[in-house]
Design a protein around this motif. Structure first.
Motif, PDB file in Angstrom:
ATOM      1  N   PHE A 366      64.428  33.810  72.561  1.00  0.00           N
ATOM      2  CA  PHE A 366      65.621  33.065  72.172  1.00  0.00           C
ATOM      3  C   PHE A 366      65.178  31.790  71.456  1.00  0.00           C
ATOM      4  O   PHE A 366      64.108  31.238  71.744  1.00  0.00           O
ATOM      5  CB  PHE A 366      66.455  32.687  73.401  1.00  0.00           C
ATOM      6  N   ASP A 367      66.012  31.302  70.556  1.00  0.00           N
ATOM      7  CA  ASP A 367      65.684  30.085  69.831  1.00  0.00           C
ATOM      8  C   ASP A 367      66.049  28.851  70.651  1.00  0.00           C
ATOM      9  O   ASP A 367      67.036  28.843  71.394  1.00  0.00           O
ATOM     10  CB  ASP A 367      66.424  30.030  68.490  1.00  0.00           C
ATOM     11  N   LYS A 368      65.230  27.801  70.500  1.00  0.00           N
ATOM     12  CA  LYS A 368      65.529  26.462  71.024  1.00  0.00           C
ATOM     13  C   LYS A 368      65.690  26.451  72.542  1.00  0.00           C
ATOM     14  O   LYS A 368      66.615  25.865  73.087  1.00  0.00           O
ATOM     15  CB  LYS A 368      66.778  25.890  70.347  1.00  0.00           C
ATOM     16  N   THR A 369      64.767  27.093  73.216  1.00  0.00           N
ATOM     17  CA  THR A 369      64.762  27.084  74.671  1.00  0.00           C
ATOM     18  C   THR A 369      63.324  27.059  75.162  1.00  0.00           C
ATOM     19  O   THR A 369      62.431  27.584  74.492  1.00  0.00           O
ATOM     20  CB  THR A 369      65.486  28.317  75.253  1.00  0.00           C
ATOM     21  N   ILE A 370      63.112  26.405  76.329  1.00  0.00           N
ATOM     22  CA  ILE A 370      61.770  26.424  76.921  1.00  0.00           C
ATOM     23  C   ILE A 370      61.478  27.769  77.551  1.00  0.00           C
ATOM     24  O   ILE A 370      60.374  28.010  78.014  1.00  0.00           O
ATOM     25  CB  ILE A 370      61.592  25.306  77.958  1.00  0.00           C
ATOM     26  N   GLY A 371      62.497  28.642  77.573  1.00  0.00           N
ATOM     27  CA  GLY A 371      62.245  29.992  78.046  1.00  0.00           C
ATOM     28  C   GLY A 371      63.045  30.382  79.271  1.00  0.00           C
ATOM     29  O   GLY A 371      64.052  29.767  79.622  1.00  0.00           O
ATOM     30  N   TRP A 372      62.536  31.391  79.915  1.00  0.00           N
ATOM     31  CA  TRP A 372      63.250  32.081  80.987  1.00  0.00           C
ATOM     32  C   TRP A 372      62.452  31.986  82.270  1.00  0.00           C
ATOM     33  O   TRP A 372      61.237  32.161  82.288  1.00  0.00           O
ATOM     34  CB  TRP A 372      63.432  33.547  80.581  1.00  0.00           C
ATOM     35  N   ASN A 373      63.144  31.668  83.331  1.00  0.00           N
ATOM     36  CA  ASN A 373      62.552  31.666  84.659  1.00  0.00           C
ATOM     37  C   ASN A 373      63.652  32.110  85.615  1.00  0.00           C
ATOM     38  O   ASN A 373      64.572  31.336  85.913  1.00  0.00           O
ATOM     39  CB  ASN A 373      62.042  30.268  85.025  1.00  0.00           C
ATOM     40  N   PRO A 374      63.614  33.339  86.080  1.00  0.00           N
ATOM     41  CA  PRO A 374      64.741  33.875  86.849  1.00  0.00           C
ATOM     42  C   PRO A 374      64.806  33.415  88.297  1.00  0.00           C
ATOM     43  O   PRO A 374      65.750  33.772  88.997  1.00  0.00           O
ATOM     44  CB  PRO A 374      64.512  35.394  86.766  1.00  0.00           C
ATOM     45  N   MET A 375      63.832  32.616  88.758  1.00  0.00           N
ATOM     46  CA  MET A 375      63.858  32.262  90.180  1.00  0.00           C
ATOM     47  C   MET A 375      63.059  30.992  90.452  1.00  0.00           C
ATOM     48  O   MET A 375      62.196  30.595  89.675  1.00  0.00           O
ATOM     49  CB  MET A 375      63.257  33.400  91.006  1.00  0.00           C
ATOM     50  N   GLY A 376      63.435  30.326  91.549  1.00  0.00           N
ATOM     51  CA  GLY A 376      62.610  29.246  92.077  1.00  0.00           C
ATOM     52  C   GLY A 376      62.806  27.878  91.461  1.00  0.00           C
ATOM     53  O   GLY A 376      61.965  27.003  91.651  1.00  0.00           O
ATOM     54  N   HIS A 454      71.716  31.839  83.008  1.00  0.00           N
ATOM     55  CA  HIS A 454      70.987  33.101  82.894  1.00  0.00           C
ATOM     56  C   HIS A 454      69.468  32.890  82.906  1.00  0.00           C
ATOM     57  O   HIS A 454      68.726  33.579  82.211  1.00  0.00           O
ATOM     58  CB  HIS A 454      71.411  33.852  81.633  1.00  0.00           C
ATOM     59  N   GLY A 455      69.041  31.899  83.705  1.00  0.00           N
ATOM     60  CA  GLY A 455      67.608  31.656  83.890  1.00  0.00           C
ATOM     61  C   GLY A 455      66.949  30.849  82.804  1.00  0.00           C
ATOM     62  O   GLY A 455      65.741  30.643  82.849  1.00  0.00           O
ATOM     63  N   HIS A 456      67.706  30.375  81.810  1.00  0.00           N
ATOM     64  CA  HIS A 456      67.141  29.656  80.675  1.00  0.00           C
ATOM     65  C   HIS A 456      67.474  28.164  80.732  1.00  0.00           C
ATOM     66  O   HIS A 456      68.469  27.749  81.329  1.00  0.00           O
ATOM     67  CB  HIS A 456      67.658  30.236  79.354  1.00  0.00           C
ATOM     68  N   ALA A 457      66.629  27.369  80.075  1.00  0.00           N
ATOM     69  CA  ALA A 457      66.846  25.922  80.002  1.00  0.00           C
ATOM     70  C   ALA A 457      66.329  25.399  78.671  1.00  0.00           C
ATOM     71  O   ALA A 457      65.518  26.041  78.006  1.00  0.00           O
ATOM     72  CB  ALA A 457      66.152  25.215  81.168  1.00  0.00           C
ATOM     73  N   ARG A 458      66.832  24.202  78.306  1.00  0.00           N
ATOM     74  CA  ARG A 458      66.359  23.519  77.090  1.00  0.00           C
ATOM     75  C   ARG A 458      65.855  22.144  77.497  1.00  0.00           C
ATOM     76  O   ARG A 458      66.535  21.412  78.220  1.00  0.00           O
ATOM     77  CB  ARG A 458      67.474  23.393  76.064  1.00  0.00           C
ATOM     78  N   PHE A 459      64.661  21.792  77.042  1.00  0.00           N
ATOM     79  CA  PHE A 459      64.100  20.482  77.368  1.00  0.00           C
ATOM     80  C   PHE A 459      64.938  19.378  76.721  1.00  0.00           C
ATOM     81  O   PHE A 459      65.345  19.486  75.567  1.00  0.00           O
ATOM     82  CB  PHE A 459      62.649  20.392  76.870  1.00  0.00           C
ATOM     83  N   VAL A 460      65.173  18.297  77.479  1.00  0.00           N
ATOM     84  CA  VAL A 460      65.920  17.147  76.969  1.00  0.00           C
ATOM     85  C   VAL A 460      64.999  15.944  76.814  1.00  0.00           C
ATOM     86  O   VAL A 460      64.883  15.365  75.747  1.00  0.00           O
ATOM     87  CB  VAL A 460      67.111  16.803  77.883  1.00  0.00           C
ATOM     88  N   ASP A 461      64.312  15.549  77.890  1.00  0.00           N
ATOM     89  CA  ASP A 461      63.466  14.360  77.826  1.00  0.00           C
ATOM     90  C   ASP A 461      62.682  14.209  79.114  1.00  0.00           C
ATOM     91  O   ASP A 461      63.001  14.834  80.130  1.00  0.00           O
ATOM     92  CB  ASP A 461      64.315  13.108  77.611  1.00  0.00           C
TER      93      ASP A 461
END
Length: 602
Positions: A366-376, A454-461
Motif C-alpha cells: 500500500f502507498d504511504k504507510t509504514i506497513g501492516w502489523n496484524p497483532m500486538g 486493518h492493521g496498518h498505520a502511517r508515521f506522523v512524528d
C-alpha cells in the motif's frame, strides 16, 4: 504530482494478502520464521555456513571491483574467527567493530558471531564523547578498528577500554600501530574450518549491539539476538523482497545500523543473493552504482530518497533493474513522485526500532504507510504539553482506534520480547506499565502514528519532535514537507523552541538553500501561510549551509532546540515572521528583547 492517500479496506487487505501468500516461497518463509524461538539452535553464523554449502560459487558480496563468493566469505570469516580465538576471544565476549562499509566489516562481525561473541557495531561517523561513551557502555574485551577509523579514535582516551586491539588495513599504507595486532596478518595462516561452537549457538543468544542514533543525547546500545536477525532476514529476504541467488541488493547505508545489516546482509544470508556494498551514499553516483552492480533492490532511509529526488532529472532515471526497495522514513508528500520518476513498482516501507519487540512491514505494498502489523500493537492518547500518555480516572491509558493519531505502543510478553539495552535504567524507561490492566507491560515506541485500521498505520512524528503551539499539535514532518517544497530550499528541518511567557514551543525551521539562492523572505512567508494552518507556520527561520546528521541521515535536533533563536549563540542568519507582517525579517538582540517582553507577540 501529489496524489491522495490510498484507502485501506478490509477487502483490499484480504485480497492482496491472498495474492502475496500464493507467491512461491512467501508462505513457507512466514511459517518457518514463526517456528523460530530462543531455544532454536541455528544462529546467523550457522546460516553463513549453510549458505556457503548451498551456494558456494554464487556471489555473496560486491564491492567496487571486488566479488566474493559465499565459499570465500565463509573461509575468510573462519580465518578471522580462529585468529580471534587465539587471542582468547570467545563466547559472550564483547568485541567492538569500528570499520566503515567494506567487506572486512562483515567478515569481522560474522567472525565474532561465529565464536558466540557479541559484536558492538560502532557508528563510524562519531568521535569524542559519543565515541568514548559507545565503547565504555559495552565494556569490550577487544576492539577491531579499520585503518580509516584510527583518526576518530585519537579524539578520545582509550585507557582501560579493552584488552585486545586489532587493526584492519584499508590500503592507506599507514601500517598497523606497533601495540596492536594486524588482523589480516594474524588470520593469513589460520584454518578455514568452521569454529565448533558455531553449530551449537541458540537464537536466544545476544548477537550484536546496535546503537540508537543519539539524536537526543548519547547513544544507547540496544541488544539484538540471533533470533531477530534470523527472523528479519528470512521475512525481508524471502517474504518481502522475494530474493534469489540471481538478485543483488545495493546497500549504501551504514552496516552498523539495522536497516543495512538486517535489510541487506541478513536477507542475503537467507536467500543466497548478493549484497553490493556502497562505501558511502552519493546522490550523484547512486544510479550508476545500481547499474554497475546490476542491483534488483536497494535499501533506504527517507532522506536518501529525498536526496535522489532533488537531483536533476536524467534519461537514466528509469534505466535500472530495481523492482523493489526496502526501508523506512519515506515521506508521504514525495512517495508518488519518487515512485513514478524512477519507476519503482514496490516500496516496502517498514517500521521497527532496533530494540522494538515487533514491527510493521508494508508486505501488501500500500502507498504511504509504514506497513501492516496484524497483532500486538495499539495507539493511545498522547499529551503534547506534559509529553506523556494520557491516563483516565481509572489510571489506565486511553486507546485510540482507526482514524485517530496517538502514541504507538507494543505489547511485551512471551511472544513479543523486549531485550532492552545494556543500560538497565534506559531499558526501564522504555517500558509502560499498568497500561490497560494491572501489571501489563508495553514498549513505548516514542512515535506518533495515524491508525489507518486493518492493521496498518502511517508515521506522523517523533514524540520529542511534535510540539504544541497556540493550543494545537504541530507535526514537524508535515511542516518540513511544506517548507522543503519551496523552490529555493534544498532541505528543511523543523523543531520547536521555547519562547518566554508562552506555553508549548514555537515553530522554527532551519533551511539549507540551493546553491546561489537568497531566500525570498516575502514569498516564503506567503507559501507557508497558503499551505499550513496559522498555528503551524514557523515563526523563526535559521539559514545554514549544513546541519549535523546521524549516520542514517536523521537531523540532530537536540542542539538546534537548545540554540533557539538567540543571535548571541548563532552565527547563521536568523529571521522572524511576526503574525501581522508580510515577510520574514532579521532577528536582532532588540527583537529578542521585544519577544521576551511581549511587545512582539507570536
Amino acid at each position: 504530482m501529489a496524489k491522495g492517500n490510498e484507502e485501506i479496506t478490509g477487502w483490499k487487505v484480504y485480497s492482496r494478502l491472498i495474492r502475496k501468500m500464493s507467491r512461491p516461497g512467501v508462505l513457507p518463509a512466514f511459517v518457518k520464521a514463526r517456528r523460530l524461538d530462543n531455544d532454536t539452535v541455528d544462529s546467523l553464523g550457522q546460516r553463513v555456513v549453510v549458505a556457503s554449502a548451498t551456494w558456494p560459487d554464487e556471489i555473496a558480496i560486491k564491492y567496487e571491483d571486488l566479488a566474493i563468493t559465499w565459499r570465500e566469505f565463509n573461509e575468510r570469516t573462519n580465518r578471522y574467527a580462529h585468529a580471534l580465538a587465539d587471542r582468547s576471544i570467545g563466547r559472550d565476549d564483547v568485541v567492538a567493530v569500528d570499520v566503515v562499509n567494506r567487506p572486512e566489516m562483515l567478515v569481522a562481525t560474522m567472525a565474532v558471531l561465529k565464536l558466540g561473541g557479541i559484536a558492538a557495531l560502532i557508528n563510524t561517523g562519531i568521535k569524542g564523547d559519543p565515541l568514548a561513551h559507545s565503547l565504555r557502555v559495552v565494556d569490550p574485551k577487544a576492539i577491531i578498528i579499520g585503518e580509516e577509523q584510527v583518526a576518530s579514535l585519537e579524539t578520545i582516551s582509550t585507557d582501560g577500554i579493552a584488552e585486545t586491539w586489532l587493526w584492519i588495513s584499508d590500503g592507506g599504507g599507514a601500517g598497523c600501530p606497533h601495540e596492536w595486532t594486524d588482523l589480516d596478518e594474524a588470520a593469513a595462516s589460520a584454518p578455514t574450518t568452521n569454529p565448533p561452537v558455531t553449530a551449537s549457538l541458540k537464537l536466544g543468544h545476544p548477537a550484536i549491539y546496535i546503537y540508537t542514533s543519539g539524536t537526543t543525547g548519547l547513544p544507547k546500545a540496544a541488544i539484538t539476538k540471533h533470533l531477530r536477525l534470523r527472523m528479519g532476514g528470512m521475512l525481508v529476504g524471502k517474504a518481502i523482497l522475494e530474493l534469489t541467488p540471481s538478485d543483488t541488493v545495493y546497500s549504501p547505508l551504514p552496516l552498523y545500523h539495522s536497516t543495512g545489516l538486517l535489510g541487506a546482509w541478513a536477507s542475503a544470508v537467507h536467500t543466497g543473493s548478493a549484497i553490493a556494498i556502497g562505501r558511502r551514499f552519493s546522490a550523484s553516483t547512486f544510479w550508476d552504482e545500481i547499474r554497475r552492480h546490476e542491483a534488483t533492490a536497494f535499501n533506504y532511509v527517507g532522506e536518501v530518497l529525498r536526496y535522489l529526488l532533488n537531483q536533476p532529472p536524467t534519461p537514466g532515471d528509469r534505466d535500472h533493474s530495481v523492482r523493489g526497495i526496502y526501508g523506512a522514513g519515506l515521506r508521504p508528500e514525495i512517495w508518488d513522485e519518487f515512485k513514478e520518476r524512477f519507476n519503482i513498482p514496490n516500496i516496502y516501507e517498514v517500521w521497527g526500532a532496533s530494540e522494538s519487540p515487533n514491527g510493521f512491514l508494508n508486505l501488501l505494498n500500500f502507498d504511504k504507510t509504514i506497513g501492516w502489523n496484524p497483532m500486538g500493537w495499539k495507539t493511545v492518547e498522547w499529551d503534547m504539553v506534559r509529553e506523556q500518555p494520557v491516563r483516565g480516572a481509572d489510571g489506565f491509558m486511553r486507546e485510540i482506534g482507526p482514524g485517530g493519531t496517538g502514541l504507538l505502543i507494543m505489547k511485551i510478553d512471551a511472544h513479543q520480547e523486549f531485550a532492552g539495552y545494556t543500560d538497565a535504567e534506559a531499558t526501564e524507561k522504555k517500558i509502560l506499565r499498568d497500561v490497560f490492566e494491572p501489571s501489563d507491560a508495553w514498549f513505548d515506541s516514542g512515535d506518533l502514528v495515524h491508525n489507518l485500521g486493518h492493521g496498518h498505520a502511517r508515521f506522523v512524528d517523533r514524540t520529542g519532535d511534535t510540539y504544541r503551539w497556540n493550543g494545537e499539535n504541530v507535526a514537524t514532518t508535515e511542516v518540513e514537507g511544506v517548507a522543503g517544497a519551496w523552490h529555493q530550499v534544498d532541505q528543511a528541518v523543523v523543531y520547536g523552541v521555547e519562547v518566554p511567557g508562552t506555553e508549548g514551543r514555537c515553530g522554527m525551521v532551519l533551511l539549507m538553500l540551493h546553491e546561489g539562492q537568497e531566500l525570498d523572505a516575502e514569498g516564503f512567508a506567503k507559501h507557508l501561510r497558503s499551505q499550513l494552518p496559522k498555528f503551524a507556520v514557523p515563526r523563526f527561520v535559521r539559514i545554514s549551509s549544513t546541519v549535523a546528521m546521524t549516520g542514517t541521515f536523521r537531523p540532530q535536533k537536540f542542539d538546534l532546540k537548545s540554540d533557539g533563536y538567540d543571535p548571541a549563540k548563532i552565527t547563521d542568519p536568523l529571521l522572524i515572521l511576526v503574525p501581522d507582517e508580510d515577510a520574514f525579517r532579521p532577528v536582532t538582540p532588540e527583537v529578542v528583547d521585544q519577544v521576551a517582553s511581549g511587545d512582539i507577540r507570536l
